[in-house]
Scaffold this motif. Structure first.
Motif, short mmCIF file in Angstrom:
data_model
loop_
_atom_site.label_atom_id
_atom_site.label_comp_id
_atom_site.label_asym_id
_atom_site.label_seq_id
_atom_site.Cartn_x
_atom_site.Cartn_y
_atom_site.Cartn_z
N PHE A 193 -46.52 2.02 -17.30
CA PHE A 193 -46.56 0.56 -17.45
C PHE A 193 -47.94 0.12 -17.92
CE2 PHE A 193 -47.71 -3.59 -15.75
CZ PHE A 193 -46.79 -4.36 -16.44
N ARG A 194 -48.97 0.59 -17.21
CA ARG A 194 -50.33 0.12 -17.51
C ARG A 194 -50.74 0.45 -18.95
NH1 ARG A 194 -53.79 -2.33 -18.42
NH2 ARG A 194 -55.64 -2.97 -17.29
N VAL A 218 -49.02 -1.90 -21.40
CA VAL A 218 -49.68 -3.21 -21.49
C VAL A 218 -50.78 -3.19 -22.55
CG1 VAL A 218 -51.14 -4.85 -20.23
CG2 VAL A 218 -49.06 -3.96 -19.16
N LEU A 219 -51.51 -2.08 -22.64
CA LEU A 219 -52.54 -1.97 -23.68
C LEU A 219 -51.92 -2.05 -25.07
CD1 LEU A 219 -54.77 0.84 -22.09
CD2 LEU A 219 -55.22 -1.62 -22.11
N PHE A 249 -49.08 -3.74 -25.81
CA PHE A 249 -48.79 -5.17 -26.02
C PHE A 249 -50.06 -5.89 -26.48
CE2 PHE A 249 -45.09 -4.64 -23.03
CZ PHE A 249 -44.13 -5.25 -23.80
N GLU A 250 -51.18 -5.56 -25.84
CA GLU A 250 -52.45 -6.22 -26.19
C GLU A 250 -52.82 -5.95 -27.65
OE1 GLU A 250 -55.78 -5.60 -23.53
OE2 GLU A 250 -54.44 -5.40 -21.83
N ASN A 291 -50.85 -8.21 -29.71
CA ASN A 291 -51.36 -9.60 -29.62
C ASN A 291 -52.52 -9.80 -30.59
OD1 ASN A 291 -49.52 -10.52 -27.75
ND2 ASN A 291 -50.83 -10.13 -25.98
N ARG A 292 -53.38 -8.79 -30.69
CA ARG A 292 -54.52 -8.92 -31.61
C ARG A 292 -54.04 -8.96 -33.05
NH1 ARG A 292 -56.46 -9.40 -27.25
NH2 ARG A 292 -55.68 -11.45 -27.81
N LYS A 312 -44.56 -12.74 -33.36
CA LYS A 312 -43.88 -12.05 -32.27
C LYS A 312 -42.46 -12.58 -32.14
CE LYS A 312 -44.16 -11.23 -27.27
NZ LYS A 312 -45.04 -11.26 -26.08
N GLU A 352 -41.60 2.91 -14.91
CA GLU A 352 -41.94 3.86 -13.84
C GLU A 352 -40.76 3.99 -12.86
OE1 GLU A 352 -45.84 2.49 -12.58
OE2 GLU A 352 -46.66 2.81 -14.58
N LEU A 361 -40.05 -3.99 -12.71
CA LEU A 361 -40.76 -3.99 -14.00
C LEU A 361 -39.83 -4.29 -15.17
CD1 LEU A 361 -43.30 -1.05 -13.50
CD2 LEU A 361 -43.82 -3.49 -13.70
N GLU A 364 -37.82 -6.89 -15.54
CA GLU A 364 -38.03 -8.30 -15.89
C GLU A 364 -39.46 -8.53 -16.42
OE1 GLU A 364 -36.79 -11.05 -12.88
OE2 GLU A 364 -37.29 -12.80 -14.11
N ILE A 365 -40.43 -7.83 -15.83
CA ILE A 365 -41.82 -7.98 -16.29
C ILE A 365 -41.95 -7.57 -17.76
CG2 ILE A 365 -44.18 -7.09 -16.00
CD1 ILE A 365 -43.45 -8.96 -13.68
N THR A 385 -40.36 -10.13 -19.96
CA THR A 385 -41.22 -11.32 -20.09
C THR A 385 -42.35 -11.06 -21.09
OG1 THR A 385 -40.73 -11.96 -17.81
CG2 THR A 385 -42.71 -12.94 -18.80
N LEU A 386 -42.86 -9.84 -21.10
CA LEU A 386 -43.93 -9.51 -22.04
C LEU A 386 -43.41 -9.34 -23.46
CD1 LEU A 386 -46.09 -7.05 -19.89
CD2 LEU A 386 -46.67 -9.39 -20.59
N GLU A 421 -43.65 -9.74 -9.53
CA GLU A 421 -42.31 -9.20 -9.24
C GLU A 421 -41.72 -9.81 -7.97
OE1 GLU A 421 -41.87 -4.94 -9.29
OE2 GLU A 421 -43.43 -4.73 -10.80
N GLU A 432 -54.31 -13.02 -22.26
CA GLU A 432 -53.03 -13.43 -22.86
C GLU A 432 -51.85 -12.80 -22.12
OE1 GLU A 432 -52.90 -13.01 -27.10
OE2 GLU A 432 -50.88 -13.86 -27.25
N THR A 445 -48.81 -14.82 -20.50
CA THR A 445 -47.41 -14.56 -20.85
C THR A 445 -46.57 -14.34 -19.59
OG1 THR A 445 -48.09 -13.59 -22.95
CG2 THR A 445 -45.88 -13.02 -22.17
N LEU A 446 -47.15 -13.67 -18.60
CA LEU A 446 -46.41 -13.43 -17.36
C LEU A 446 -46.29 -14.69 -16.51
CD1 LEU A 446 -47.77 -9.91 -16.36
CD2 LEU A 446 -45.48 -10.48 -17.19
#
Lengths: 324, 324
Positions: A37-38, A41-42, A44-45, A48-49, A60, A89, A94, A96-97, A100-101, B45, B96, B100-101
């Motif tokens: 997951f972590r 997220v990088l 997704f970041e 975003n850039r 997006k 994981e 996660l 839904e998380i 959302t992302l 969550e 960001e 978003t979350l």
């Protein structure tokens, strides 16, 4: 309308400009193979850039409405997906998380057994696991599409039947046409399409008859035949374009962190890297060739429009939001 | 309209029902004190599960429109915030991601020096850091409000001036009225309100004159005086209600993982736990008492409406989306 339901390129301004040259309205982009997951997220970041840096080329995508916006403003809508459930994981929360992302597709397996289902390279296919049933239900609830491109047959058929919303095989071809481990047998395609799901045709050479030498006519005739068998409405493109990636990336795709040995998967020790793409589909500028090819094998304008993007558009419109 | 711009309760169906009994239309809820990004995701969550479990009582708030929806459907809109920038770790890209979350407020410090600014318990206040300037700019871009409730004076004034969008002190009172370390001196309140920002009045006893024995009339007279000095439009409520929390939670709030010694903060070794709330504000059902009290000290119906929720509504409407 042109929608490509799978790419994993080494993204750059050059590729975003090629999407525009090729009139590609939307792309489903892989942002996780083996990431936690972590780590996801990088990724997704990073996107975003890119959205911030290239607002005139890409945006997006969250719902099909974003494809309309992309078309109106001459851009490409980017939709995110995972080739593996590693980003969630062991935590159903996660699902839904990540939705959302921005995640809109998640494969339940990437070749190997996962916590959710069996991958297409395992010798035993035990179908959907206990957690897999719960996660499919949760994916249905939030609008995260089940993708079984790299899953084993029984797991895929189980998923198509268990899921209350249509599922997808975003990038694979019929096994009858090219008997690769990653291609799909008729009963698998039938289970997916009969439940309203979609098959995206892959242009990755290992999934093609005669690999890199596959002809445009052969590819398009295969699509026409599949349309006759399963109905045009359930078919689209999922090119699996991995443009500009170094060979180290295909090794990462194959081995991640799960093995210390090299598993060449669809490749071999003699040819471990990315295979060359067919001459008629090098990059995003070549979707017109497929469109011409489909017309040349006798498909109607409506059928061609559906396969090039209309069918995915409808699928996106129905499946990316919360369950009704 | 009733909006409470800070609570950190031990959430339960009971409290959600009390929000409804108290006609509370929206609450800014703290979901991180010392949590890392990954830990904060677990808190998102937990809230997702509450939204799923109590759809008749609460809904997730993203923009002011969700407050309208909450009012139309007899529910309370929950907006998320952090009391500390710990969820973004050392990564500006997480600004960001947390927006978003659903995060809408982030304090730049919680009592201590952070990577971004100085907290109100430090002896030296060095103002906004290099990273702090970058993060304020990014928060402005995405619509994540800078909250300086637990920050030191210079850092707060710097943030109010540096930020291109209004900032907030969501929960504190004037230092002139109750000289607690957490309350705000006039020049701090002026810097925030002159830049369009908001002050939310706290009901946490350590922020009140005479603490738990503070009278409703004294509290409301203080609000009226503050309105005369800084303008009613910049004032609201941020109760800091920590209902049903065990005393272990206030210890966690104070010490997190940053110290092995106990720091009693606003408490003391003799009274380490949560102080009792004033008799006229025990929980969400008591907002009517404050409304009555404001009228009793001579505020007009329009002024009372603004302080009880209208001013926060306008602030939410203007500051939770991307910069124009």
């Amino acid at each position: 309308m042109r929608i490509d339901c799978l790419q994993y390129a080494n993204w750059s301004e050059k590729i975003f400009r090629q999407m525009r040259e090729g009139d590609v309205d939307a792309v489903h982009v892989t942002i996780a193979y083996h990431e936690t997951f972590r780590e996801t997220v990088l990724n997704f970041e990073r996107w975003n850039r890119w959205f911030e840096r290239y607002p005139d080329l890409i945006l997006k995508g969250s719902t099909a409405v974003d494809i309309d916006l992309a078309r109106e403003t001459g851009r490409t809508a980017i939709f995110f997906g995972f080739q593996n459930p590693s980003p969630i994981e062991d935590d159903i929360g996660l699902v839904e998380i990540v939705h959302t992302l921005g995640a809109r597709f998640m494969q339940l397996t990437y070749n190997n057994q996962s916590l959710l289902a069996t991958g297409c390279y395992e010798t035993e296919d035990t179908g959907i696991t206990r957690m897999g049933r719960q996660v499919i239900k949760e994916m249905n609830r939030v609008g995260l599409v089940v993708d079984m491109s790299h899953s084993a047959d029984r797991s895929t058929i189980d998923a198509a039947d268990l899921s209350e919303r249509p599922i997808a095989i975003t990038h694979a071809n019929p096994y009858e046409w090219a008997p690769a481990l990653r291609n799909k047998k008729d009963d698998v395609i039938r289970a997916v399409t009969e439940n309203g799901g979609m098959l995206g045709f892959s242009l990755y050479p290992h999934h093609l008859r005669n690999k890199s030498d596959c002809t445009l006519t052969d590819f398009c005739a295969m699509i026409a035949l599949t349309a006759d068998t399963f109905g045009t409405a359930h078919l689209g493109i999922g090119s699996d374009l991995c443009q500009d990636q170094p060979d180290s990336v295909v090794e990462w795709m194959r081995t991640g962190r799960w093995t210390k040995d090299i598993d060449y998967g669809e490749g071999s020790a003699a040819a471990p890297g990315f295979p060359p793409m067919p001459a008629w589909f090098k990059d995003n500028r070549d979707f017109g060739n497929i469109e011409d090819g489909l017309r040349a094998v006798g498909m109607s304008p409506d059928e061609v429009e559906g396969i090039m993007g209309g069918n995915w558009y409808r699928f996106f419109a129905e499946n990316f939001g919360p369950a009704p």
